[in-house]
Write an enzyme that holds these catalytic residues in place. Structure first.
Site, PDB file in Angstrom:
ATOM      1  N   HIS A  98       5.038 -16.560   7.648  1.00 14.42           N
ATOM      2  CA  HIS A  98       4.025 -17.604   7.853  1.00 14.42           C
ATOM      3  C   HIS A  98       4.017 -18.150   9.280  1.00 14.42           C
ATOM      4  O   HIS A  98       3.052 -18.800   9.696  1.00 14.42           O
ATOM      5  CB  HIS A  98       4.239 -18.755   6.860  1.00 14.42           C
ATOM      6  CG  HIS A  98       2.965 -19.351   6.353  1.00 14.42           C
ATOM      7  ND1 HIS A  98       1.897 -19.642   7.178  1.00 14.42           N
ATOM      8  CD2 HIS A  98       2.577 -19.711   5.106  1.00 14.42           C
ATOM      9  CE1 HIS A  98       0.908 -20.159   6.463  1.00 14.42           C
ATOM     10  NE2 HIS A  98       1.295 -20.211   5.200  1.00 14.42           N
ATOM     11  N   GLY A 103       1.697  -0.978  -5.868  1.00 13.16           N
ATOM     12  CA  GLY A 103       1.969  -0.632  -7.253  1.00 13.16           C
ATOM     13  C   GLY A 103       1.233   0.629  -7.662  1.00 13.16           C
ATOM     14  O   GLY A 103       0.544   1.266  -6.866  1.00 13.16           O
ATOM     15  N   SER A 118       5.953  -0.256   1.259  1.00 11.21           N
ATOM     16  CA  SER A 118       6.893   0.115   0.201  1.00 11.21           C
ATOM     17  C   SER A 118       6.077   0.415  -1.050  1.00 11.21           C
ATOM     18  O   SER A 118       5.360  -0.455  -1.549  1.00 11.21           O
ATOM     19  CB  SER A 118       7.884  -1.025  -0.067  1.00 11.21           C
ATOM     20  OG  SER A 118       8.792  -0.667  -1.094  1.00 11.21           O
ATOM     21  N   ASN A 119       6.158   1.655  -1.533  1.00 10.75           N
ATOM     22  CA  ASN A 119       5.322   2.101  -2.647  1.00 10.75           C
ATOM     23  C   ASN A 119       6.207   2.494  -3.831  1.00 10.75           C
ATOM     24  O   ASN A 119       6.971   3.450  -3.751  1.00 10.75           O
ATOM     25  CB  ASN A 119       4.468   3.292  -2.199  1.00 10.75           C
ATOM     26  CG  ASN A 119       3.413   3.681  -3.220  1.00 10.75           C
ATOM     27  OD1 ASN A 119       3.514   3.350  -4.399  1.00 10.75           O
ATOM     28  ND2 ASN A 119       2.388   4.382  -2.768  1.00 10.75           N
ATOM     29  N   SER A 178      -0.950  13.194  -0.290  1.00  5.46           N
ATOM     30  CA  SER A 178      -0.681  12.210  -1.340  1.00  5.46           C
ATOM     31  C   SER A 178      -1.556  10.970  -1.187  1.00  5.46           C
ATOM     32  O   SER A 178      -2.131  10.716  -0.117  1.00  5.46           O
ATOM     33  CB  SER A 178       0.795  11.800  -1.307  1.00  5.46           C
ATOM     34  OG  SER A 178       1.056  11.003  -0.165  1.00  5.46           O
ATOM     35  N   ARG A 236      -9.693  12.700  -2.617  1.00  4.80           N
ATOM     36  CA  ARG A 236      -8.385  13.346  -2.413  1.00  4.80           C
ATOM     37  C   ARG A 236      -8.324  14.677  -3.149  1.00  4.80           C
ATOM     38  O   ARG A 236      -7.857  15.687  -2.591  1.00  4.80           O
ATOM     39  CB  ARG A 236      -7.271  12.424  -2.899  1.00  4.80           C
ATOM     40  CG  ARG A 236      -5.903  13.085  -2.930  1.00  4.80           C
ATOM     41  CD  ARG A 236      -4.825  12.151  -3.436  1.00  4.80           C
ATOM     42  NE  ARG A 236      -3.572  12.857  -3.574  1.00  4.80           N
ATOM     43  CZ  ARG A 236      -3.064  13.310  -4.720  1.00  4.80           C
ATOM     44  NH1 ARG A 236      -3.727  13.116  -5.851  1.00  4.80           N
ATOM     45  NH2 ARG A 236      -1.917  13.950  -4.739  1.00  4.80           N
ATOM     46  N   ASP A 243      -1.001 -16.569   8.878  1.00  9.91           N
ATOM     47  CA  ASP A 243      -1.306 -17.556   7.851  1.00  9.91           C
ATOM     48  C   ASP A 243      -2.115 -16.920   6.730  1.00  9.91           C
ATOM     49  O   ASP A 243      -2.476 -15.746   6.775  1.00  9.91           O
ATOM     50  CB  ASP A 243      -2.025 -18.777   8.446  1.00  9.91           C
ATOM     51  CG  ASP A 243      -3.359 -18.432   9.098  1.00  9.91           C
ATOM     52  OD1 ASP A 243      -4.002 -17.450   8.672  1.00  9.91           O
ATOM     53  OD2 ASP A 243      -3.761 -19.156  10.027  1.00  9.91           O
TER      54      ASP A 243
END
Length: 255
Positions: free
Chosen positions: A228, A200, A175-176, A84, A72, A232
């Site tokens: 689920h 994370g 979602s970061n 990014s 990067r 699975d």
């Protein structure tokens, strides 16, 4: 002749339960009531429904980040751009969805709908609430194209200028919270999608080497929340394995 007894009258329908009033403030307690925005009302309703009706479970995996960080940095220098880490994450997730397409699906009572393109929703926080603008066909776009799309979409989201077709839909969500110093978390599925990836932050970790010494490496934790009924545990693990392979071999993201 005796008359037949009349059937008992039907019980009146139960009255709807009134909404619970807000808790009364304690004596001397200071507070302010913040009106709900329309976005927050819709998000709150959907989150409660999604969490209560979709059987969530969670799988977490550690991702090595050293090679991606180096590529990067080099790419940004050569291109004079600011792509990014999240742009690479979107691309890696999209390619992994092509390899494990059941994660790119949604549940209905009659069938599972599996989508051909990876339309990746990305959670963006705004003053009025959470929005999830969509990078359409992320599997077929370059990382630079994804970066350009995200800059435009995030800007429009923060200015409240997104069109409904730009944030309603999608086949998978990311979602970061890494930029906020969050190490690891789990997210609520954005139904009717089957999965959401919670990302994370990257941290430096000391690990033993084969020669008996130690070295440092950059690692990131990601957690996949899955429905689920559709995905699975084995499929969730396969998706994360694919995601890990793409992130740890970032040349695959540039081909």
């Amino acid at each position: 002749a005796a008359q037949a007894a009349a059937p008992p009258a039907a019980a009146p329908p139960a009255a709807a339960k009134p909404a619970k009033p807000a808790a009364a403030p304690l004596p001397g307690q200071s507070y302010v009531d913040i009106p709900h925005s329309n976005i927050r009302k819709v998000t709150a309703k959907n989150m409660v429904q999604n969490k209560n009706s979709n059987p969530h479970y969670y799988v977490t995996m550690e991702i090595g980040m050293d090679e991606l960080i180096a590529i990067r940095k080099k790419a940004n220098e050569l291109l004079g751009a600011k792509i990014s880490v999240n742009d690479y994450i979107i691309k890696a997730a999209a390619l992994s969805l092509k390899e494990v397409p059941m994660c790119n699906s949604s549940w209905t009572d009659e069938y599972i709908r599996q989508y051909s393109a990876a339309d990746v929703s990305v959670a963006v926080n705004t003053d009025k609430g959470l929005l999830t603008p969509i990078v359409f066909g992320a599997d077929s776009k370059s990382v630079a194209q994804i970066s350009s799309d995200m800059k435009q979409l995030a800007g429009k989201a923060k200015e409240n200028k997104l069109k409904p077709e730009e944030f309603l839909g999608g086949t998978f969500t990311i979602s970061n919270l890494g930029s906020m110093g969050v190490k690891q978390f789990t997210a609520i599925i954005n139904a009717p999608q089957a999965c959401i990836l919670a990302v994370g932050g990257t941290e430096i970790k000391v690990v033993p080497t084969d020669g008996g010494g130690f070295e440092t490496k950059s690692v990131m934790l990601v957690s996949l929340s899955s429905d689920h009924r559709v995905v699975d545990g084995m499929l969730a693990a396969q998706f994360l394995q694919s995601f890990k392979r793409h992130m740890e071999n970032p040349l695959l993201l540039l081909l």
